[in-house]
Design an enzyme around this catalytic site. Structure first.
Site, PDB file in Angstrom:
ATOM      1  N   TYR A   1      54.771  17.674  15.562  1.00  0.00           N
ATOM      2  CA  TYR A   1      55.957  17.161  16.236  1.00  0.00           C
ATOM      3  C   TYR A   1      55.613  16.227  17.393  1.00  0.00           C
ATOM      4  O   TYR A   1      56.496  15.792  18.119  1.00  0.00           O
ATOM      5  CB  TYR A   1      56.828  18.314  16.738  1.00  0.00           C
ATOM      6  CG  TYR A   1      57.627  18.994  15.639  1.00  0.00           C
ATOM      7  CD1 TYR A   1      57.402  18.703  14.302  1.00  0.00           C
ATOM      8  CD2 TYR A   1      58.601  19.926  15.940  1.00  0.00           C
ATOM      9  CE1 TYR A   1      58.121  19.327  13.300  1.00  0.00           C
ATOM     10  CE2 TYR A   1      59.337  20.549  14.945  1.00  0.00           C
ATOM     11  CZ  TYR A   1      59.091  20.249  13.624  1.00  0.00           C
ATOM     12  OH  TYR A   1      59.808  20.863  12.634  1.00  0.00           O
TER      13      TYR A   1
ATOM     14  N   LYS B   1      47.261  28.781   9.482  1.00  0.00           N
ATOM     15  CA  LYS B   1      46.800  28.398   8.145  1.00  0.00           C
ATOM     16  C   LYS B   1      45.344  27.970   8.274  1.00  0.00           C
ATOM     17  O   LYS B   1      44.915  26.930   7.764  1.00  0.00           O
ATOM     18  CB  LYS B   1      47.675  27.260   7.594  1.00  0.00           C
ATOM     19  CG  LYS B   1      47.458  26.975   6.107  1.00  0.00           C
ATOM     20  CD  LYS B   1      47.844  28.140   5.211  1.00  0.00           C
ATOM     21  CE  LYS B   1      47.664  27.750   3.736  1.00  0.00           C
ATOM     22  NZ  LYS B   1      47.876  28.900   2.835  1.00  0.00           N
TER      23      LYS B   1
ATOM     24  N   ASP C   1      64.106  29.624  10.960  1.00  0.00           N
ATOM     25  CA  ASP C   1      65.251  29.498  10.064  1.00  0.00           C
ATOM     26  C   ASP C   1      65.223  30.581   8.993  1.00  0.00           C
ATOM     27  O   ASP C   1      66.276  31.115   8.600  1.00  0.00           O
ATOM     28  CB  ASP C   1      65.260  28.117   9.404  1.00  0.00           C
ATOM     29  CG  ASP C   1      65.849  27.047  10.307  1.00  0.00           C
ATOM     30  OD1 ASP C   1      65.815  27.233  11.543  1.00  0.00           O
ATOM     31  OD2 ASP C   1      66.331  26.026   9.791  1.00  0.00           O
TER      32      ASP C   1
END
Length: 336
Positions: A125, A172, A233
């Site tokens: 981002y 990850k 979410d």
């Protein structure tokens, strides 16, 4: 939080779509608490871009920087220009997303209570994208030790202050060995300073699966920027939807509170948007100012409203945004 001797100064940026409606609901409830708050309104977002030629006008940014806190609604296509820039300009390095189930809401996990502590300043981002040749675009993912240690320390301190016993670092690193490897090393170093708090690590993909199958195994998720955005979410879906989920962007000098949901243009202007997330943002704002009794009463009154089925249609009720807000505000006054 800055020292304050008068009303707390709050910059209000409703934005677009249902942002305007749910922020009005939050303001109505905040005013009902009679906590000394002074609101200054500013424009930002898609419509602001059309009218003023800037999605985040200089006056809005200046107002946000001058305020003690910002209450933000939602924007549409200009999210990167508005909310991401606001987070960056205010240097809010924490994105805090608490999620809980409410009695009376038909959801997958009625007992769920979980918090996502998301690093808010870097990762993908950061906006470091480049079209190196037609048809080929690169995006740079930046992870630093300083930011990773800072967000990890916040997560463990939050766990201590709020009675959580475990922090799970999400990663990850089996693929992103250097960047997520650095994130994990920083988290481990900080975890060693908090032996009273359990620490574990989990791959982001397996975490997504286990949140659906066994969410009780998690309490606080410590995440890099993108992973936290996606998982929050997913977690919202476990308790009934985005309309129930608030968030706070926190830094050393500034705080910005925003519902997790977007501008929802398909229902904007119809007075049917669920105001719960925005009202909970108001409660988080009150906690930020140290107004704990008022924050708790707002939360309890809202819970009572939802438990009684006095909700908008997304939760199975039949009330408008305004009607649900009025009932919640009245319940708060009765409790107060």
């Amino acid at each position: 939080m800055r020292e304050n001797t008068g009303p707390h100064q709050v910059a209000v940026i409703p934005g677009d779509g249902i942002g305007l409606e749910v922020i009005e609901a939050a303001l109505a409830v905040l005013r009902a608490t009679r906590v000394p708050l002074e609101f200054q309104r500013y424009q930002a977002g898609d419509e602001c871009l059309k009218k003023q030629g800037a999605a985040l006008p200089p006056a809005t940014l200046a107002g946000a920087l001058a305020a003690e806190a910002v209450l933000f609604g939602a924007v549409g296509d200009t999210a990167a220009e508005v909310i991401l820039r606001l987070r960056r300009e205010l240097n809010t390095f924490v994105n805090l997303r608490p999620t809980r189930a409410f009695p009376g809401v038909d959801c997958l996990y009625p007992e769920l209570k979980l918090v996502i502590v998301r690093e808010n300043t870097e990762g993908l981002y950061g906006g470091l994208e480049n079209e190196i040749t037609p048809g080929v675009v690169t995006a740079m993912r930046v992870i630093t030790q300083r930011a990773s240690e800072r967000i990890a320390r916040f997560a463990f301190e939050y766990a201590l202050r709020n009675g959580f016993g475990q922090v799970t670092a999400i990663h990850k690193a089996n693929v992103l060995q250097k960047s997520d490897g650095l994130f994990l090393r920083a988290a481990r170093a900080v975890a060693a300073e908090y032996p009273q708090i359990g620490y574990q690590e989990a791959l982001v993909d397996s975490t997504a699966m286990n949140l659906v199958l066994r969410p009780e195994r998690f309490q606080i998720l410590l995440t890099p920027n993108l992973f936290g955005d996606i998982l929050s979410d997913l977690v919202a879906g476990l308790v009934g939807g985005l309309g129930l989920c608030p968030s706070a962007n926190l830094g050393d000098d500034h705080a910005l509170f925003e519902p997790v949901h977007g501008s929802a243009p398909d229902i904007a202007g119809q007075n049917i948007a669920n105001p719960t997330a925005a009202i909970l943002c108001g409660a988080m704002l009150l906690r930020h100012f140290g107004e704990l009794p008022s924050a708790e009463w707002v939360e309890k009154a809202l819970e009572g409203t939802i438990t009684a089925g006095q909700t908008t249609s997304d939760l199975g009720g039949s009330l408008s945004t305004t009607e649900m807000t009025q009932i919640g505000r009245a319940a708060w006054r009765e409790r107060a």
